[in-house]
Design a protein around this motif. Structure first.
Motif, PDB file in Angstrom:
ATOM      1  N   ASP A 196     -21.518   7.186 -45.014  1.00 28.61           N
ATOM      2  CA  ASP A 196     -21.441   6.964 -43.557  1.00 28.61           C
ATOM      3  C   ASP A 196     -22.483   7.785 -42.819  1.00 28.61           C
ATOM      4  OD1 ASP A 196     -19.595   5.029 -43.535  1.00 28.61           O
ATOM      5  OD2 ASP A 196     -17.868   6.384 -43.325  1.00 28.61           O
TER       6      ASP A 196
ATOM      7  N   ARG B 159     -25.902   6.387 -43.247  1.00 28.56           N
ATOM      8  CA  ARG B 159     -26.118   5.217 -42.373  1.00 28.56           C
ATOM      9  C   ARG B 159     -26.605   5.698 -41.014  1.00 28.56           C
ATOM     10  NH1 ARG B 159     -21.017   3.145 -44.479  1.00 28.56           N
ATOM     11  NH2 ARG B 159     -21.520   1.463 -45.910  1.00 28.56           N
ATOM     12  N   HIS B 160     -25.965   6.745 -40.518  1.00 26.44           N
ATOM     13  CA  HIS B 160     -26.329   7.290 -39.219  1.00 26.44           C
ATOM     14  C   HIS B 160     -27.768   7.823 -39.278  1.00 26.44           C
ATOM     15  CE1 HIS B 160     -25.381   8.742 -35.259  1.00 26.44           C
ATOM     16  NE2 HIS B 160     -25.972   9.902 -35.565  1.00 26.44           N
TER      17      HIS B 160
ATOM     18  N   ASP C  79     -24.846   2.461 -38.165  1.00 27.00           N
ATOM     19  CA  ASP C  79     -24.073   1.808 -39.227  1.00 27.00           C
ATOM     20  C   ASP C  79     -23.964   0.304 -39.017  1.00 27.00           C
ATOM     21  OD1 ASP C  79     -22.337   1.757 -37.175  1.00 27.00           O
ATOM     22  OD2 ASP C  79     -20.698   2.789 -38.211  1.00 27.00           O
ATOM     23  N   ARG C  80     -24.609  -0.169 -37.932  1.00 30.90           N
ATOM     24  CA  ARG C  80     -24.606  -1.639 -37.725  1.00 30.90           C
ATOM     25  C   ARG C  80     -26.037  -2.161 -37.866  1.00 30.90           C
ATOM     26  NH1 ARG C  80     -23.333  -2.221 -32.390  1.00 30.90           N
ATOM     27  NH2 ARG C  80     -23.105  -4.477 -32.625  1.00 30.90           N
TER      28      ARG C  80
ATOM     29  N   ARG D 178     -31.480  -1.682 -36.525  1.00 29.25           N
ATOM     30  CA  ARG D 178     -30.400  -0.722 -36.771  1.00 29.25           C
ATOM     31  C   ARG D 178     -29.825  -0.340 -35.396  1.00 29.25           C
ATOM     32  NH1 ARG D 178     -30.819  -1.934 -41.331  1.00 29.25           N
ATOM     33  NH2 ARG D 178     -32.096  -0.902 -42.893  1.00 29.25           N
TER      34      ARG D 178
ATOM     35  N   ARG E 206     -22.605  -4.749 -41.560  1.00 31.11           N
ATOM     36  CA  ARG E 206     -22.581  -3.296 -41.654  1.00 31.11           C
ATOM     37  C   ARG E 206     -23.833  -2.837 -42.406  1.00 31.11           C
ATOM     38  NH1 ARG E 206     -18.564   0.748 -44.510  1.00 31.11           N
ATOM     39  NH2 ARG E 206     -18.446   2.275 -42.848  1.00 31.11           N
ATOM     40  N   THR E 207     -24.443  -1.771 -41.977  1.00 33.43           N
ATOM     41  CA  THR E 207     -25.604  -1.245 -42.698  1.00 33.43           C
ATOM     42  C   THR E 207     -25.163  -0.859 -44.110  1.00 33.43           C
ATOM     43  OG1 THR E 207     -26.528  -0.404 -40.642  1.00 33.43           O
ATOM     44  CG2 THR E 207     -27.407   0.520 -42.670  1.00 33.43           C
TER      45      THR E 207
END
Lengths: 269, 328
Positions: free
Chosen positions: B235, B238-239, B244-245, B285, B312-313
């Motif tokens: 998580d 991803r940030h 994360d999207r 992103r 979701r990424t």
């Protein structure tokens, strides 16, 4: 929590495991029947013809010549070659990574090579006796048998050092092939070293089998003229050089293991 | 457990390989495989190490499992130095390098395990039951008496695994454990890995499969050209790569003004443009919920053949972003 198996690693058990695996691999691979079972028969017949006119003890000459021919490679090089196979199979890494010092794994293979060499020697004996129509005249059969086994030990002590080369580098086979025949002749496997030019003798004497083979000839051939120091001098020299080789092997293995971990070449073949 | 600290700790590990070419005029070359690795892995966890081929994953695994010496730096496993205390560590660690090699092919799988059981000093009275147990765990019990040369690649991989856990190590190094396995066997292997962690074993896993790392590893590191370029939970990674999207838009060509407009949308941190023949793809992103597919569609409304989708990424996105960034 899964309990870690921290049983004490027994070195003799590791050596036995290695010996057992060597036997299983031998049985599984029919190509070994040729060098270990069929070649001694051929060597025995050749040697029998070669030494036929060598006097009253020609049978002993024949047995020693053919016996050594069939055993020396098996015992001396088999151990190094087995380590070379570990490289080829990729099993050197997991074996080195196991808690047993690799030297004890090599010792198991050496033991098997000694045993299979002795089997080859026994085949030679049986074939020559069959052709000659009776056993050779041996002044001291028990001493001969014991010394015969000791010769194997001296060959094996050099084999352990060769095995260290195989751990050290994948090119050990190349070095071994270059030295093969020089070693074979230089140690007196086929004929006595004293027949060679004198200046080669110092090189021959650094190898334990040279001493042990000369001692064996002194013991089994009355009137034999080998090195000037005679049977007991040979025996002492053989014991001393074998001890030195085994000591070198122990030290070399420790260093080689460290070296290959530095080089990172354990998986190369 | 041997120590209450981290299962693995490394400080500035470097490793260089020297090679020489030529016969008379030897030319020496030096390859820096690892360039200062700092890592810490908690006990009883699964730690994933990702990276492209040649990134240094296997080199690091071998150093930690005492098969290779570092050029500089220090590494501790279960609180013990991997160089000076290798003898103490070896019975406590397992290593699965996998692949077609590393096994005695002419003898059976069971004989391979017997041999290593002896080298690891597994009590004789337990040896056979332990072998049965691990063969069962990797689902090889039906083939254990067949020669290894008759095994498929997947079966060999399972045998590697069985050998790795035979002596019940406290820490297990798995280098690409599911490579060559069919999907069912790979899933069973992942299940086995999880069960080992439930038993308290620490797992250090290298893999190329992103879904595998995402599924198994609460924490992971990405290695590229011998350096760790990122290390965290999935998580947080991803940030790190911008959100994360991920929103993907495909059409027949986008112009620069459209891309600038998308950049100005709230929460859009990064846009990657790719061309697939006549089709262009924009990958956005997005950090916040304010910008969704509708906002993107509104900016790109001029395109008749427009496709926009949100997902979701993935860890693969994270991995590619970080490794490509490092390559630049």
């Amino acid at each position: 929590m899964m309990a870690t198996a921290l049983g004490r690693v027994s070195r003799s058990r590791s050596t036995y495991a290695s010996l057992r695996l060597a036997v299983l691999q031998f049985i599984a691979d029919p190509q070994w029947l040729i060098p270990s079972m069929i070649a001694p028969v051929v060597f025995a017949l050749v040697s029998f013809e070669l030494f036929r006119s060598a006097g009253p003890y020609f049978l002993t000459y024949a047995i020693l010549g053919a016996g050594m021919m069939s055993m020396w490679g098996q015992t001396l090089y088999g151990s190094g070659w087995a380590t070379g196979q570990d490289r080829e199979f990729g099993t050197l890494e997991p074996t080195i990574q196991a808690p047993t010092p690799y030297l004890y794994v090599v010792l198991g293979r050496v033991l098997w090579n000694v045993l299979s060499g002795l089997i080859g020697g026994a085949i030679v004996y049986v074939v020559i006796v069959a052709f000659a129509g009776g056993p050779p005249a041996l002044p001291d059969p028990v001493g001969f048998a014991l010394l015969f086994v000791f010769v194997m030990v001296t060959l094996a002590s050099v084999g352990v050092v060769f095995a260290a080369f195989y751990v050290y580098t994948r090119y050990a086979g190349f070095i071994q092939n270059i030295g093969e025949f020089a070693f074979y002749i230089g140690t007196g496997c086929m004929f006595p070293v004293v027949l060679l030019p004198f200046y080669t003798n110092p090189v021959s004497l650094i190898f334990p089998p040279t001493w042990a083979l000369d001692a064996l000839r002194y013991l089994s051939i009355p009137g034999y003229r080998g090195f000037a120091w005679g049977f007991w001098g040979d025996l002492l020299g053989a014991v001393a050089t074998t001890a030195v080789y085994l000591g070198i092997a122990g030290a070399v293995f420790t260093r080689v293991e460290h070296h290959v971990l530095e080089e990172g070449n354990l998986s190369e073949y | 457990m041997s120590s209450s600290g981290p299962a693995i700790e490394t400080r500035g590990i470097t490793r260089a390989f020297d090679s020489r070419k030529g016969f008379l005029f030897r030319e020496a070359t030096r390859t820096e495989a690892l360039r200062g690795i700092d890592l810490s892995v908690e006990q009883g966890s699964i730690f994933g190490l990702l990276g492209p081929n040649g990134a240094g994953k296997t080199t690091l695994t071998k150093i930690l499992s005492t098969l290779l010496l570092p050029t500089s730096g220090a590494a501790y496993v279960l609180g013990h130095d991997v160089v000076r205390e290798a003898d103490w560590l070896r019975p406590r660690m397992g290593l699965v390098l996998g692949g077609e090699r590393g096994l005695y092919n002419r003898v059976s799988g069971r004989e391979n395990l017997r041999y290593f059981a002896d080298l690891y000093g597994i009590p004789l009275g337990e040896r056979e039951s332990r072998i049965r147990e691990v063969l069962g765990r990797v689902d090889l019990d039906g083939a254990s008496d067949r020669r290894v040369e008759e095994y498929s690649r997947g079966m060999k991989q399972k045998l590697h695994l069985a050998r790795g856990i035979l002596h019940r190590p406290e820490i297990l190094f798995l280098d690409e454990p599911t490579i060559g396995l069919d999907p069912k066997s790979a899933r069973e292997t992942r299940k086995l890995v999880r069960s080992l962690v439930a038993d308290g074993v620490t797992i250090f896993l290298t893999t190329h499969y992103m879904f595998e790392a995402e599924e198994l590893c609460p924490k992971l590191a990405i290695l590229s050209k011998g350096r760790i370029v990122a290390r965290d939970t999935v998580d947080r990674l991803r940030h790190l790569v911008g959100g994360d999207r991920t929103i993907e838009a495909e059409a027949y060509g986008f112009d620069d003004r459209e891309v600038d407009s998308l950049h100005r949308l709230p929460g859009v941190s990064k846009i990657v443009t790719e061309e697939f023949g006549p089709v262009s793809r924009l990958t956005l992103r997005v950090r916040t919920d304010e910008t969704g597919p509708e906002a993107v569609r509104a900016v790109l409304a001029n395109h008749a053949e427009l496709s926009v989708r949100e997902r979701r990424t993935s860890l693969e996105d994270v991995y590619l972003d970080l490794v490509e960034e490092e390559a630049r």
